[in-house]
Design an enzyme around this catalytic site. Structure first.
Site, PDB file in Angstrom:
ATOM      1  CG  ASP A   1      57.059  39.945  35.919  1.00 60.95           C
ATOM      2  OD1 ASP A   1      56.042  39.894  36.647  1.00 60.95           O
ATOM      3  OD2 ASP A   1      57.720  38.936  35.609  1.00 60.95           O
TER       4      ASP A   1
ATOM      5  CB  CYS B   1      58.303  38.726  39.111  1.00 62.07           C
ATOM      6  SG  CYS B   1      59.435  37.637  39.995  1.00 62.07           S
TER       7      CYS B   1
ATOM      8  CB  THR C   1      58.802  32.843  41.527  1.00 61.99           C
ATOM      9  OG1 THR C   1      59.845  33.639  40.922  1.00 61.99           O
ATOM     10  CG2 THR C   1      58.349  31.754  40.554  1.00 61.99           C
TER      11      THR C   1
ATOM     12  CG  HIS D   1      67.367  39.399  62.964  1.00 58.85           C
ATOM     13  ND1 HIS D   1      67.535  38.109  63.417  1.00 58.85           N
ATOM     14  CD2 HIS D   1      66.822  40.087  64.007  1.00 58.85           C
ATOM     15  CE1 HIS D   1      67.114  38.007  64.670  1.00 58.85           C
ATOM     16  NE2 HIS D   1      66.659  39.198  65.054  1.00 58.85           N
TER      17      HIS D   1
ATOM     18  CG  HIS E   1      70.672  41.678  64.145  1.00 52.88           C
ATOM     19  ND1 HIS E   1      70.803  40.324  63.947  1.00 52.88           N
ATOM     20  CD2 HIS E   1      69.909  41.827  65.259  1.00 52.88           C
ATOM     21  CE1 HIS E   1      70.137  39.674  64.889  1.00 52.88           C
ATOM     22  NE2 HIS E   1      69.597  40.563  65.699  1.00 52.88           N
TER      23      HIS E   1
END
Ligand code: RB5
Length: 149
Positions: free
Chosen positions: A12, A69, A71, A102, A137
């Site tokens: 963004d 973005c 965060t 994993h 996994h």
């Protein structure tokens, strides 16, 4: 046989500068960068940009995706709503490696207001260098996929 080494990038408005730095860094390593923007600084809706990148990964056009973005959280949440996407936010290199090894993550999310450029590029390197380990996994990744319905 050619290997798809295309990496899609999207962000963004809060992460344009870091996304461009990631694009240059990844491109310099020989990956084909598909940078879908945006390039203009006005406020954007991160769900649209996260979903657009995610769709290029699930379609197979791009092998992996990196979204950013402020965060890293919102665009990660949006990407993970696209069926087949496993996207993790990372602010450290250990997690970036582990989500590939994993969790078979096919997308990485970064917070431009959380990590500086130097650390972000190290995180990207750790993500791109790691490979899924399979084995036990794989069973767990299949269980995640089963939750998608
Ligand atoms: C934009 O201000 C900000 O909300 C966005 O970049 C992101 O941090 C959301 O998760």
């Amino acid at each position: 046989m050619t290997t798809n080494n295309r990496i899609v990038l999207s962000s963004d408005h809060a992460a344009i500068s870091l996304r461009q730095a990631v694009a240059a860094h990844v491109g310099a390593q020989g990956f084909e960068v598909v940078d879908i923007g945006p390039t203009t600084p006005e406020s954007k809706h991160y769900p649209e940009h996260g979903a657009a990148a995610a769709r290029l990964v699930v379609s197979g056009d791009c092998r992996l995706g990196i979204v950013l973005c402020g965060t890293g959280q919102g665009i990660m949440m949006a990407a993970n709503k696209v069926k087949g996407i496993r996207c993790g936010v990372c602010a450290d290199t250990f997690s970036a490696r582990m989500i590939r090894q994993h969790n078979d993550a096919n997308m990485l999310s970064l917070g431009a207001r959380v990590v500086g450029e130097g650390l972000a590029l190290d995180i990207v390197d750790a993500f791109l260098a790691a490979e899924f380990e399979g084995g036990r996994h794989a069973t767990r990744v299949e269980m995640i996929e089963a939750l998608e319905g």
